[in-house]
Scaffold this motif. Sequence first.
Motif: not given
Length: 201
Positions: A126, A186-188, A75, A69, A193, A122-124
Amino acid sequence: MDDPESTDRPSDPRPDPSDAPGGEPRTSGTGDGFSPSADELVERNRTHAEGFEGSDLQVRPTRKMAIVTCMDSRMDVFALLGLGNGEAHIIRNAGGVITDDVIRSLCLSQRYLGTREIVLVHHTDCGLQMVTEDGLKSELQAEIGIKPWWAVESFDDPHLDVRQSMRRLELTPFVPHKDHVRGFVYDVTTGSLDEVDPAAG
């Protein structure tokens, strides 16, 4: 040892930075809001060690899982996946991308420490969506006279980059166990998820 199926985690014992005198985070007085925190962390570790209860944890993750990740400070990987200490390897870098060093870690994780499942997160929003490969390298060359030899690994769409990371895992000969690889974004803003279909797109 804790039950590997348990998702309970103790409440966060860390003090709020706003508990500093005046209710504001500590600053160095330099005008940029930065103050080194290592001494504070050492003090917190003393408190942690006084009540330490993890001496029975084993070196091999109980879920036989490795998670790759991003290093993003928003996170809390254990919290967002409901994991406890000792359940999984956590491998982090900028973007959570599959690089040579991540493959090195996964190779060791599987060959010597018994993991069999890989989860990519991963995530939004970024930071790697805010830079470009050529832009950063040109900036560094102008500033210090040399371009970095490593790839920046910037991307526009975290879903597409998860697919690329899954493809890199599929192609590497150094990670033997690939039957259980799944990827997520992953949506911060919501804490949720979104699973990525490797065959889509």
